[in-house]
Design a protein around this motif. Sequence first.
Motif, short mmCIF file in Angstrom:
data_model
loop_
_atom_site.label_atom_id
_atom_site.label_comp_id
_atom_site.label_asym_id
_atom_site.label_seq_id
_atom_site.Cartn_x
_atom_site.Cartn_y
_atom_site.Cartn_z
N TYR A 29 0.83 -1.20 0.00
CA TYR A 29 0.00 0.00 0.00
C TYR A 29 0.86 1.25 0.00
CZ TYR A 29 -3.89 3.06 1.47
OH TYR A 29 -4.84 4.05 1.55
N GLU A 170 -8.31 -4.95 3.78
CA GLU A 170 -8.56 -3.57 3.38
C GLU A 170 -7.31 -2.91 2.81
OE1 GLU A 170 -10.50 0.60 5.12
OE2 GLU A 170 -10.61 -1.24 6.30
N GLY A 174 -6.77 -1.44 -0.87
CA GLY A 174 -6.22 -0.11 -1.11
C GLY A 174 -5.02 -0.14 -2.04
N ASP A 177 -6.37 -0.64 -5.55
CA ASP A 177 -6.97 0.60 -6.04
C ASP A 177 -5.91 1.64 -6.39
OD1 ASP A 177 -9.47 -0.49 -5.66
OD2 ASP A 177 -9.84 0.54 -3.75
N SER A 178 -4.73 1.53 -5.77
CA SER A 178 -3.64 2.48 -6.03
C SER A 178 -2.71 2.00 -7.13
CB SER A 178 -2.85 2.72 -4.74
OG SER A 178 -3.68 3.23 -3.72
N THR A 387 1.36 7.14 4.41
CA THR A 387 0.37 6.33 5.11
C THR A 387 0.05 6.83 6.52
OG1 THR A 387 2.15 4.82 5.80
CG2 THR A 387 0.86 4.23 3.83
N PRO A 393 -8.63 2.89 3.26
CA PRO A 393 -9.33 2.83 1.97
C PRO A 393 -10.85 2.79 2.08
CG PRO A 393 -7.41 1.42 1.90
CD PRO A 393 -7.52 1.91 3.31
N TRP A 394 -11.38 2.12 3.11
CA TRP A 394 -12.84 2.00 3.24
C TRP A 394 -13.41 2.95 4.29
CZ3 TRP A 394 -12.72 -4.08 3.63
CH2 TRP A 394 -12.27 -4.60 2.40
#
Length: 523
Positions: A29, A170, A174, A177-178, A387, A393-394
């Motif tokens: 992440y 999660e 993330g 999604d990144s 971070t 992310p959610w």
Amino acid sequence: MYRDFARLKERNFDVLICGGGVYGAWTAYDAALRGLKVAIVDQGDWAGATSSASSKLIHGGLRYLESLDLKLVRKTLAERQMLLQAAPHRVWPLRFGVPVYKDSRMGSLQLKIGLLLYDLLAGTVPKTQAYRYHSAAEFAERFPHLNTAGLTGGFTYFDAQTDDARFVLELIAGSEDSGAVCLNYCRVERLLEHDGRLRGAVCRDRITGETAEVSAALIVNTAGQWSARLHGGNRYRLSKGVHLILPKALENDALLLTAQADGRVFFMMPWYGLTLLGTTDTDYDGDIEQVAVEAEDIRYLLSEANRVLKKPNWTEDDIIGRFAGLRVLKSGDEASPSAVSRDWSLKIAGNGLLSSIGGKLTSAREDAERIVDTVCRQLGVGAAGQTFGKAFPWSPGTDYAEWSASVLYQATQLGIDSISAHWLLRRHGRRVAYILQLCKQEPDLAQRITPALPFIMADLIFCARHEMVVHLEDLLRRRLPLLILAKLAPSELRRLASIGAEALGWDRATMNLQLNSCVQKWL
């Protein structure tokens, strides 16, 4: 979230991360957020080993004050406070009680000094998070199941709790999604070198059997108990931790207790409406593929728990679920694994392999940031970590209390009971909107999967469709922890397998294969 093995062949990666537990997930992440081309693979499921077998705590580690490991405690407390703000759906407050008996190893004065230091190391925190002293009567009222014989008082202090498997999931979501390529059930068969430096790896899709040569400038080993398979030597110590799931014995608070047998601390905590009891801490040199709960582990935990509980005492028949995991510790000469520091280190091999050793769930983010700092330095990339303090992310991305109240109202209007709705928010964050939509479309999906547990049918179907489930065990152990929170009869397991099979598009033969595998392992 979806699996696409072909994506591993599409480009040259800056970094390939081997291991999808909490350290691998945070590393992926962080690296993806910095703009690196990232791939992360795991030979099993996300959080399939240690990272789904923890005590489910986000905490500073009060017991580490005894060994004066103040640096570790300060680090983990800072991370705890940050996570409570960045992920209020994923990390929630949990107060612990510490009873003081006439024969306690530590008296009230020692505990008061330790808890005062614990709060000071946490920095500026709300008064509601400060430790408190309670008289024997007050403490007994707060913990009515506690044995009061010899009780002289007690303290409560602040920490936090999570669902570890969903915490990791999660972060993987993330990462994807990144821009990261994320593949579970993808095994690193061998590392590829050129002129003495790693340049990639051969990976095999454990579902199709297909292999691919993955090109990567750097490789990070976050494989936990399997790390030696990548770096070619056992440079760490393994400790086994066992937890039991038992009937409800606590309301909102947990207990930190001291074992009479060996003087180490263990926990008794509420989790999904039941009691989580653990953990053991014993050296392990057995098969890392077959880590099991042994009879001696059960005797130890039940004996120590029963010593502080009112009768009738728990017996093995009361055990609802059980699980075991391995902690990776630094090598050391300490006689007891409990005496080994839980701090983390990064090893860099001659061929450039970066190996993460040790660490804790709570402090994994900061350690992963140091991994990615090292990766960036070696790649000549100047991007800084993002971070710390970043919303998960959610996360709903708004006032959490207002959002929670609004969503809980919507959920109950759809026929979801209030307790299940409460856990839906913690499990899915803002993605709960998709589950509510399923309930609108099919009202029967608002009902619980099993009456005793706060999980609804729409949750099961959503997880199966959207959370990279490959095997039935992924769905029923880590996406929803049903296999450890319920004594499922074969007929009930078959019913859930049938529902999961429909959501996943399995034919009858595949469903039966998955069902038989679950029955053999869990029933």
